[in-house]
Design a protein around this motif. Sequence first.
Motif, short mmCIF file in Angstrom:
data_model
loop_
_atom_site.label_atom_id
_atom_site.label_comp_id
_atom_site.label_asym_id
_atom_site.label_seq_id
_atom_site.Cartn_x
_atom_site.Cartn_y
_atom_site.Cartn_z
N ASP A 77 0.85 -1.18 0.00
CA ASP A 77 0.00 0.00 0.00
C ASP A 77 0.89 1.24 0.00
OD1 ASP A 77 -2.24 -1.55 0.12
OD2 ASP A 77 -2.45 -1.42 2.30
N HIS B 28 -4.15 0.52 -1.88
CA HIS B 28 -4.68 1.50 -0.95
C HIS B 28 -3.70 2.67 -0.85
CE1 HIS B 28 -5.59 2.30 3.59
NE2 HIS B 28 -5.99 3.28 2.82
N SER C 104 -8.37 1.55 -5.56
CA SER C 104 -8.65 0.99 -4.25
C SER C 104 -8.95 2.12 -3.26
CB SER C 104 -7.45 0.15 -3.80
OG SER C 104 -7.79 -0.57 -2.63
N LYS C 105 -9.04 1.74 -2.00
CA LYS C 105 -9.39 2.69 -0.95
C LYS C 105 -8.39 3.84 -0.91
CE LYS C 105 -9.10 1.37 3.40
NZ LYS C 105 -9.28 0.60 4.63
#
Length: 211
Positions: free
Chosen positions: A62, A87, A108-109
Amino acid sequence: MPCDMAHKYEWCSKNRSLIKASDGNRYCIFHAPHGEKQGISVEEFNKLVFEHIKESLEQEKDINLTGTIFEGDFSFTGLQSSTPLCHIDFSGATFRGAVDFASMEFGSKVSFKRAIFCGVSDFSNTVFNSTAHFDYATFNDEANFTGAHFEEQAHFFDANFLQKADFSTAVFSKEVYFTLGAFKSGALFTNVKYGARAVFKRPYPGIGAKT
Ligand SMILES: [Zn+2]
């Protein structure tokens, strides 16, 4: 000794090249206060940010940029891959200049929790394919979310917009959460599409209620 912020933002703990700041603490280049990054230019600083992003992508990790104090304007258009699938975490970051995330697609987030935007923030036509977190963020200048697509939940609880916020033609496919009174200088929601509820929370849940 690692960076003074490493206890909070662990990702920089391996960085041994530290700067002694005027507050007496030692910081990595990312967490050193604004104007105390050894005279590094905004371009050079942003280059380091992109190197960190590239490394994270190569290692399929991430992207952690929590607490980063950006030295000046920052544009995400410098990212080669337009659709990072991992992320991305900008929680607690301070953007000292304008930010440009226009037309970016986040796979993604993505989190901007408690981020401080000092300049204009451009999220026009940005696509958030997963949850977008802007809780407790402060927008000190204009926030442009025109045409932004939120495919999953959009969290703006306790975010504060001190200048104009423009969400015109934005699409909220799932719930969007704001706090009443968040928009200090007005907000535009012209032709916004809602796929689910728009929730406006009271800033202080206890007001008017006997406890
Ligand atoms: Zn650090």
